[in-house]
Design an enzyme around this catalytic site. Sequence first.
Site, PDB file in Angstrom:
ATOM      1  N   GLU A  27      16.999  41.725 -19.169  1.00 54.26           N
ATOM      2  CA  GLU A  27      17.012  41.899 -20.630  1.00 54.26           C
ATOM      3  C   GLU A  27      16.088  40.890 -21.289  1.00 54.26           C
ATOM      4  O   GLU A  27      15.756  41.000 -22.460  1.00 54.26           O
ATOM      5  CB  GLU A  27      18.428  41.663 -21.193  1.00 54.26           C
ATOM      6  CG  GLU A  27      19.437  42.718 -20.801  1.00 54.26           C
ATOM      7  CD  GLU A  27      20.873  42.237 -21.073  1.00 54.26           C
ATOM      8  OE1 GLU A  27      21.065  41.214 -21.768  1.00 54.26           O
ATOM      9  OE2 GLU A  27      21.807  42.898 -20.572  1.00 54.26           O
TER      10      GLU A  27
ATOM     11  N   ASP B  47      25.999  28.858  -7.118  1.00 57.43           N
ATOM     12  CA  ASP B  47      26.832  28.096  -6.190  1.00 57.43           C
ATOM     13  C   ASP B  47      27.724  29.029  -5.367  1.00 57.43           C
ATOM     14  O   ASP B  47      28.319  29.966  -5.906  1.00 57.43           O
ATOM     15  CB  ASP B  47      27.706  27.149  -7.030  1.00 57.43           C
ATOM     16  CG  ASP B  47      28.425  26.111  -6.220  1.00 57.43           C
ATOM     17  OD1 ASP B  47      27.750  25.285  -5.598  1.00 57.43           O
ATOM     18  OD2 ASP B  47      29.677  26.112  -6.212  1.00 57.43           O
TER      19      ASP B  47
HETATM   20  C1  GLC Z   1      28.422  24.129  -3.259  1.00 54.81           C
HETATM   21  C2  GLC Z   1      27.884  22.857  -3.856  1.00 54.81           C
HETATM   22  C3  GLC Z   1      28.783  21.735  -3.434  1.00 54.81           C
HETATM   23  C4  GLC Z   1      30.184  21.998  -3.950  1.00 54.81           C
HETATM   24  C5  GLC Z   1      30.682  23.356  -3.485  1.00 54.81           C
HETATM   25  C6  GLC Z   1      31.890  23.783  -4.258  1.00 54.81           C
HETATM   26  O1  GLC Z   1      28.323  24.129  -1.896  1.00 54.81           O
HETATM   27  O2  GLC Z   1      26.564  22.673  -3.471  1.00 54.81           O
HETATM   28  O3  GLC Z   1      28.311  20.492  -3.859  1.00 54.81           O
HETATM   29  O4  GLC Z   1      31.043  20.999  -3.499  1.00 54.81           O
HETATM   30  O5  GLC Z   1      29.730  24.352  -3.691  1.00 54.81           O
HETATM   31  O6  GLC Z   1      31.532  24.125  -5.561  1.00 54.81           O
END
Ligand code: GLC
Length: 585
Positions: free
Chosen positions: A286, A229
Amino acid sequence: MTTTDAAPAPETDDAQQVHAAGGRGEWWRSAVIYQVYPRSFADGDGDGMGDLPGITARLPHLVELGVDALWLSPFYTSPQLDAGYDVADYRDVDPRFGVLADADALLARAHELGLRVVVDLVPNHTSWEHAWFRAALAAAPGSPERARYLFRDGRGEHGELPPTSWRAVFGGPAWERVTEPDGTPGQWYLHLFDVSQPDLDWTNPEVVEEFRDVLRFWLDRGVDGFRVDVAHGLVKADGLPEWDAETEMITGTLAGQHGESRTPPPMWDQEGVHEVYRAWRAVLEEYDGDRMLVAEAWVDPVERLARYVRPDEMHQAFNFGYLVSPLEAAALKAQVEETSRAMAAVGAPPTWVLSNHDVVRHTTRFGLSAAGGNPDGLAADDDQPDPAVGLQRARAATLLMLALPGSAYVYQGEELGLPDAVVPDDARQDPTWERSRHQVNGRDGCRVPVPWEAGSPSYGFGPTDASWLPQPAVYGELALDRQRDVPGSTFEMYRAALRLRRDLALGSSPDLGWTELDGAAPVAGGVLAFRTSGALVVANLGEAPVRLPDGAEVLLVSGELEHEGESRLLPPMTTAWLRGPADPS
Ligand code: GLC
């Protein structure tokens, strides 16, 4: 719409085929990966919120559909203030979704069915309920507890002004002032997203070590990879320099800035992120060499994105340039060429994606009068999309995407042709709605629970009528049981496409050659035509029908062909997969 001209797809044993594909190693190079959004896929216990047992019970759907892997959005312990992208405990399951044993059971069942499992990792920020953040609030300025996050003193005589003017992606300032344990107004912490999502300090070795350990925790449980993310956000520019523009997730030309020499904003795409991913790659190495990392990095131009997937970093990166492209032949051809070139230069596979949990579903996007881009979710009084046009274009776009060499991402429900739902204002849950003071509708419309059976409560989402976001009536009409075995349904089109893609090895075609139809250049009249080692693909994104080569066998078509004498015509906004006399396969 029907596929009357389509040859019946050859029968295969789905589970076995998937398994065989999985066993070859580097499965991710050509995989079709299905995104499951746990809140909205299947509700096992009837509380209106999806859960892990619900997903496990529905896994055969993914085998029937014919994908290779699933990616699970976060199911970890979380107050759910950003739908789980606010993690309070990276090593446990939120009670709403089940318990840790349910995650193990899901993994075991998926593997039994020949499906790989990729889980989400949220390293840019934690939830404010994370033990680390609670400890930081209880500790003094300058303490090791605060040093895991980005706490700073405020400006102004009494520290009453935020340290910089940075704005949060979800609206409002990116800094929040805390009250110190002695009750006095104190320091500020940085949160690029919601106020409940404090950013970690990735220059702190303790943070680095913690996430390597979290990776191992899930790798040991058997996950096949991680979707990372906000991968372009972890490291901020030294000294947190001033930046007073809006903070968009997107950098570069995607955000309207042009030229490769542009300086990225201080919160995005900093050099230091690459060191983090090199360390993570070493952790994955790993293991058995078959685990993968995919970056959610909204960076641009694509050469910057390619830096995330250099041989010692991640394996794949989402292609948001492709996602936001208008459905036009020249624009898509440029995207395909530029992505393929940039990824080949670093030895990574290109990826393709049209929908996910953060964007308006492509059936709706392509039905809007200003199609393309990354529009805000719909409100009832907005211009509404044309559903028939949207679906026709979405199907054409899907068959184009699934024919491209590389890996493709499918978002839950797109195989049913689901449009975005118009969520009533008082039911909206996306934090951006409140933080933007109701200026940005947000992403709830693409997150509405999936319809499985038209005649069941919550259209089969769960055993009761409960649904955390209201399902529109059209979801009943599009329920899976209304489409299964119905010739020409969107579900059957996806199924046929995924089966052909596997049988013809379209995802691993070594090259893609643009070709001419009737002597016209590939994008003439809005027609995109190319050959891969498996098929001849013709996407008519123009306004006039186009004649298909005589003698070519039509394998699959996204709409209905027309006829003119002996000739078959591909109507506008329709894609066909062909195997022709001149086709090498
Ligand atoms: C990413 C995720 C989204 C979230 C953001 C903050 O873009 O896909 O859904 O709100 O990160 O974590």
